[in-house]
Scaffold this motif. Structure first.
Motif, mmCIF file in Angstrom:
data_model
loop_
_atom_site.group_PDB
_atom_site.id
_atom_site.type_symbol
_atom_site.label_atom_id
_atom_site.label_comp_id
_atom_site.label_asym_id
_atom_site.label_seq_id
_atom_site.Cartn_x
_atom_site.Cartn_y
_atom_site.Cartn_z
ATOM 1 N N ARG A 166 -52.862 24.606 160.625
ATOM 2 C CA ARG A 166 -53.973 24.285 161.536
ATOM 3 C C ARG A 166 -54.214 22.780 161.592
ATOM 4 O O ARG A 166 -54.442 22.218 162.671
ATOM 5 N N THR A 167 -54.159 22.115 160.441
ATOM 6 C CA THR A 167 -54.364 20.667 160.398
ATOM 7 C C THR A 167 -53.284 19.950 161.191
ATOM 8 O O THR A 167 -53.565 19.057 162.003
ATOM 9 N N VAL A 168 -52.034 20.341 160.969
ATOM 10 C CA VAL A 168 -50.914 19.719 161.675
ATOM 11 C C VAL A 168 -51.061 19.904 163.182
ATOM 12 O O VAL A 168 -50.861 18.967 163.964
ATOM 13 N N ALA A 169 -51.422 21.098 163.602
ATOM 14 C CA ALA A 169 -51.557 21.394 165.029
ATOM 15 C C ALA A 169 -52.653 20.557 165.677
ATOM 16 O O ALA A 169 -52.510 20.103 166.823
ATOM 17 N N GLU A 170 -53.757 20.328 164.953
ATOM 18 C CA GLU A 170 -54.868 19.545 165.496
ATOM 19 C C GLU A 170 -54.443 18.102 165.759
ATOM 20 O O GLU A 170 -54.735 17.542 166.821
ATOM 21 N N TYR A 171 -53.767 17.506 164.800
ATOM 22 C CA TYR A 171 -53.329 16.119 164.968
ATOM 23 C C TYR A 171 -52.221 16.017 166.012
ATOM 24 O O TYR A 171 -52.175 15.071 166.811
ATOM 25 N N LYS A 172 -51.335 16.987 166.005
ATOM 26 C CA LYS A 172 -50.264 17.005 166.999
ATOM 27 C C LYS A 172 -50.829 17.079 168.409
ATOM 28 O O LYS A 172 -50.333 16.409 169.333
ATOM 29 N N ARG A 173 -51.882 17.860 168.570
ATOM 30 C CA ARG A 173 -52.500 18.035 169.889
ATOM 31 C C ARG A 173 -53.018 16.712 170.450
ATOM 32 O O ARG A 173 -52.718 16.366 171.604
ATOM 33 N N VAL A 174 -53.756 15.938 169.657
ATOM 34 C CA VAL A 174 -54.333 14.693 170.187
ATOM 35 C C VAL A 174 -53.243 13.642 170.420
ATOM 36 O O VAL A 174 -53.315 12.874 171.392
ATOM 37 N N ILE A 175 -52.241 13.600 169.541
ATOM 38 C CA ILE A 175 -51.157 12.626 169.719
ATOM 39 C C ILE A 175 -50.385 12.927 171.005
ATOM 40 O O ILE A 175 -50.102 12.025 171.812
ATOM 41 N N GLU A 176 -50.049 14.188 171.224
ATOM 42 C CA GLU A 176 -49.264 14.549 172.407
ATOM 43 C C GLU A 176 -50.096 14.475 173.684
ATOM 44 O O GLU A 176 -49.552 14.167 174.753
#
Length: 213
Positions: A166-176
């Motif tokens: 979940r943490t990885v997905a959250e950061y990935k979302r804003v970066i992408e």
């Protein structure tokens, strides 16, 4: 011109961006920037995706005095907070593909891929694989990639770093959403330890206390 590398770190209080390139195995920094994001993240949990994305976009589209974009690539390394970090040891072996039994980058990637496929604790995913040693025929050991060495098999003993998915997905979302392409993730605590290897005055053994600020 050398290929530009971009690193982005997002902490609870700040976004940090660094751009540079490597020449003759030496890093050269050509641009650094930081933005305050107090209140947007708490203990590694993103509270305001929209504002965070807007700030990243403003940092991405920065120009020089002639109006030229400073950042010449969309590919970034993202440094993540080590919140929820889990580390386990793993060892995998694979056959060397060359008929002459000469180790190439393909063999290195093959054995790393085996470790990447190793089951992780539920709700987590692999962030980094940190090699401890490569083991070749006759129990020969190398702490660096044994490219060009001769061996029928290659074994990799490594530490595997995982974070909550979940943490990885959250950061990935804003970066992408800011139109960056993530080339790799790295943990802030591990990055600090790697920097310590090349910093004079750092002892061989120490305890790292890392504050996510």
């Amino acid at each position: 011109m050398e290929e530009q590398n971009i690193v982005i770190e997002i902490t609870d209080t700040e976004i940090r961006l660094l751009a540079g390139y490597v020449n003759n195995n030496k890093p050269h920094i050509c641009y650094v920037s930081s933005k305050s994001i107090k209140g947007l993240i708490s203990n590694g949990e993103i509270k305001d995706h929209s504002t965070l994305t807007s700030i990243l976009l403003s940092m991405k589209n920065v120009t020089d005095q002639n109006g030229n974009k400073i950042l010449t690539t969309d590919d970034v390394t993202v440094i993540l907070p080590a919140i929820g970090l889990n580390i386990f040891q793993c060892e995998k072996t694979t056959k060397v593909v060359s008929v002459e039994s000469i180790i190439s980058s393909v063999d290195i990637q093959n054995v790393i891929s085996l470790i990447e496929k190793e089951p992780t604790p539920q709700g987590t995913e692999v962030i980094e694989i940190v090699p401890d040693q490569f083991i070749l025929d006759n129990n020969r050991i190398s702490t660096v990639q044994p490219l060009g060495e001769r061996s029928d098999e290659i074994t990799l003993n490594a530490k595997v770093h995982t974070l909550p998915s979940r943490t990885v997905a959250e950061y990935k979302r804003v970066i992408e959403n800011a139109h960056f392409t993530i080339s790799r993730f790295c943990l802030n605590s591990y990055a600090a330890c790697e920097l310590g290897k090349y910093t004079q005055g750092i002892p061989d053994n120490y305890i790292l206390v890392f504050f996510n600020i």
